[in-house]
Design an enzyme around this catalytic site. Structure first.
Site, PDB file in Angstrom:
ATOM      1  CE  LYS A 290      52.705  46.460  41.956  1.00 30.78           C
ATOM      2  NZ  LYS A 290      51.502  45.870  41.624  1.00 30.78           N
TER       3      LYS A 290
ATOM      4  CG  HIS B  54      53.169  45.696  46.855  1.00 29.11           C
ATOM      5  ND1 HIS B  54      52.310  44.632  46.507  1.00 29.11           N
ATOM      6  CD2 HIS B  54      52.739  46.865  46.527  1.00 29.11           C
ATOM      7  CE1 HIS B  54      51.200  45.259  46.049  1.00 29.11           C
ATOM      8  NE2 HIS B  54      51.360  46.531  46.187  1.00 29.11           N
TER       9      HIS B  54
HETATM   10  N1  NAP Z   1      52.132  49.481  44.227  1.00 30.37           N
HETATM   11  C1  NAP Z   1      51.006  49.585  45.055  1.00 30.37           C
HETATM   12  O1  NAP Z   1      51.249  49.727  46.313  1.00 30.37           O
HETATM   13  C2  NAP Z   1      49.666  49.880  44.426  1.00 30.37           C
HETATM   14  C3  NAP Z   1      48.581  50.608  45.092  1.00 30.37           C
HETATM   15  C4  NAP Z   1      47.569  50.926  44.438  1.00 30.37           C
HETATM   16  C5  NAP Z   1      47.492  50.533  43.170  1.00 30.37           C
HETATM   17  N2  NAP Z   1      48.322  49.781  42.305  1.00 30.37           N
HETATM   18  C6  NAP Z   1      48.088  49.360  41.211  1.00 30.37           C
HETATM   19  O2  NAP Z   1      47.603  50.435  40.322  1.00 30.37           O
HETATM   20  C7  NAP Z   1      46.328  49.978  39.621  1.00 30.37           C
HETATM   21  C8  NAP Z   1      45.289  51.182  39.707  1.00 30.37           C
HETATM   22  O3  NAP Z   1      45.130  51.743  40.917  1.00 30.37           O
HETATM   23  P1  NAP Z   1      43.703  51.692  41.793  1.00 30.37           P
HETATM   24  O4  NAP Z   1      43.162  50.436  41.505  1.00 30.37           O
HETATM   25  O5  NAP Z   1      44.121  51.964  43.106  1.00 30.37           O
HETATM   26  O6  NAP Z   1      42.655  53.168  41.298  1.00 30.37           O
HETATM   27  P2  NAP Z   1      42.398  53.481  39.853  1.00 30.37           P
HETATM   28  O7  NAP Z   1      42.999  52.816  38.747  1.00 30.37           O
HETATM   29  O8  NAP Z   1      42.858  55.055  40.087  1.00 30.37           O
HETATM   30  O9  NAP Z   1      40.664  53.386  39.974  1.00 30.37           O
HETATM   31  C9  NAP Z   1      40.121  52.226  39.902  1.00 30.37           C
HETATM   32  C10 NAP Z   1      38.509  52.545  40.224  1.00 30.37           C
HETATM   33  O10 NAP Z   1      38.162  53.560  39.230  1.00 30.37           O
HETATM   34  C11 NAP Z   1      37.228  52.854  38.643  1.00 30.37           C
HETATM   35  N3  NAP Z   1      37.323  53.135  37.140  1.00 30.37           N
HETATM   36  C12 NAP Z   1      37.914  52.520  36.108  1.00 30.37           C
HETATM   37  N4  NAP Z   1      37.830  53.070  34.936  1.00 30.37           N
HETATM   38  C13 NAP Z   1      36.827  53.987  35.302  1.00 30.37           C
HETATM   39  C14 NAP Z   1      36.119  54.939  33.960  1.00 30.37           C
HETATM   40  N5  NAP Z   1      36.524  54.724  32.978  1.00 30.37           N
HETATM   41  N6  NAP Z   1      35.096  55.787  34.660  1.00 30.37           N
HETATM   42  C15 NAP Z   1      35.080  55.790  36.014  1.00 30.37           C
HETATM   43  N7  NAP Z   1      35.672  54.877  36.786  1.00 30.37           N
HETATM   44  C16 NAP Z   1      36.485  54.097  36.416  1.00 30.37           C
HETATM   45  C17 NAP Z   1      37.068  51.320  38.704  1.00 30.37           C
HETATM   46  O11 NAP Z   1      35.897  50.653  38.814  1.00 30.37           O
HETATM   47  P3  NAP Z   1      35.483  49.515  37.780  1.00 30.37           P
HETATM   48  O12 NAP Z   1      36.528  48.216  37.903  1.00 30.37           O
HETATM   49  O13 NAP Z   1      34.511  48.971  38.185  1.00 30.37           O
HETATM   50  O14 NAP Z   1      35.704  49.805  36.478  1.00 30.37           O
HETATM   51  C18 NAP Z   1      37.780  51.316  40.337  1.00 30.37           C
HETATM   52  O15 NAP Z   1      36.831  51.460  41.111  1.00 30.37           O
HETATM   53  C19 NAP Z   1      45.904  48.734  40.837  1.00 30.37           C
HETATM   54  O16 NAP Z   1      44.627  48.070  40.311  1.00 30.37           O
HETATM   55  C20 NAP Z   1      47.151  48.165  40.989  1.00 30.37           C
HETATM   56  O17 NAP Z   1      47.633  47.222  39.933  1.00 30.37           O
HETATM   57  C21 NAP Z   1      49.355  49.706  43.227  1.00 30.37           C
END
Ligand code: NAP
Length: 323
Positions: free
Chosen positions: A79, A112
């Protein structure tokens, strides 16, 4: 090994439905996470300049290509950050991302955020106290025009946007005639984005759901801890995260859960199927509990801009500069 289902983008490119998120994955952790993911069937990686870990991802890509996968087997998204929205900076930042990753092309490159920052002062240019300095002159149309030139360079296979509303998308399409391949947005049971999903379907814009597990930044109960999600998970012999990923899959878009823990990375990718009834039970969680976690007006440093028209953004001084 299963590599999961793929969906088609309007550019003809296919996108694997489940990908690995990398936001807040620290160096070292991210190397490990990407290696585990690729070895266990993930083919879609979600990256960004602002995650400040693309060098480490590049290191692991060197390790797994071609010993585990060919480059062409992977779907790599990155992004454009807000401080490179000015048309002369768009291809330059793409080049820097490709250099960090050590690859020749991206499968998908997204704007982004629909927000430009002042260029040349780092990723978060300091502005008035507690705020970043915005660039109120560069419009979304200016940046999108520069993005639309990128596929011809061979450095990206498709271009799209992220955190755009239907109004933002309509405006950039009207100005350029080019429809973004993807809009990557926050989407989970507390923020189903029904209107935006319906608009994007009609317009031929694929949705990728970020924060599918509801993200962990705020002191609210995590979606993985909701008893309704836990009950369905135990009925299906699945994890709560698998149920939340399945909820997104049921809605027909791609989903990018993030984890840096081996067991979770592996299980998040293993699909379970929800019945209509289970789907509706999970959907009901959002009915009186609408929650958007990612609101940059609340970030520290604050972005003084109203992007989504949420009540929390009422105090913002600036609208998005569309044209
Ligand atoms: N375009 C944008 O503006 C934007 C914004 C936000 C996110 N994103 C993208 O979307 C991805 C995902 O979103 P996110 O990181 O915000 O949140 P998410 O994937 O909804 O949640 C991640 C959290 O959940 C935990 N987790 C993962 N697997 C799990 C499981 N099986 N059981 C319990 N907890 C679990 C992770 O901890 P652990 O790592 O310790 O497992 C982390 O703390 C990001 O990494 C990024 O690549 C994009």
């Amino acid at each position: 090994m299963s590599f999961g289902k793929t969906l088609s983008l309007n550019s003809g490119v296919s996108i694997p439905q489940i990908g690995l998120g990398t936001w807040l994955s620290k160096p070292h952790e991210v190397e490990n996470a990407v290696e585990i993911a690729v070895k266990n069937g993930y083919r879609h990686l979600d990256l960004a300049m602002v995650y400040r870990n693309q060098d480490e991802v590049g290191r692991v890509l060197k390790k797994v290509i071609p010993s585990v996968v060919q480059r062409s087997d992977l779907f790599i998204t990155s992004k454009l950050w807000n401080s490179s929205h000015q048309p002369i900076n768009v291809e330059k930042e793409l080049d820097e991302t490709l250099r960090q990753l050590g690859i020749e092309y991206l499968d998908l490159y997204l704007i982004h955020w629909p927000v430009a920052f002042r260029p040349g002062k780092g990723l978060f240019p300091p502005g008035k106290e507690g705020e970043v300095e915005l660039d109120l002159f560069t419009s979304l149309v200016d940046t999108w025009k520069a993005m639309t030139l990128l596929p011809k360079t061979g450095k990206v296979r498709a271009v799209g946007v992220s955190n755009f509303t239907a109004e933002h998308i309509k405006a950039i399409v009207a100005a350029t005639g080019v429809t973004p391949a993807v809009n990557q947005v926050e989407a989970h049971p507390l923020l189903p984005q029904d209107d935006l999903v319906a608009y994007c379907k009609e317009a031929g814009v694929h949705i990728t759901a970020y924060s599918p597990l509801g993200n962990n930044l705020v002191g609210k109960p995590k979606l993985t801890d909701y008893p309704e999600v836990q009950a369905i998970a135990s009925q299906l012999g699945a994890s709560t995260a698998q149920v939340l990923v399945a909820w997104g899959v049921y809605r027909g878009y791609s989903v990018i859960p993030k984890s840096v823990q081996e067991e979770r990375i592996i299980s998040n990718f293993k699909q379970v199927e929800l019945s209509k009834e289970d789907y509706e039970t999970i959907s009901a969680l959002g009915h009186n509990n609408y929650t958007r976690f990612n609101i940059p007006y609340n970030y520290n440093p604050r972005w003084d801009i109203n992007i989504f028209g949420e009540p929390e953004e009422k105090g913002a001084s600036n609208p998005v500069r569309i044209q």
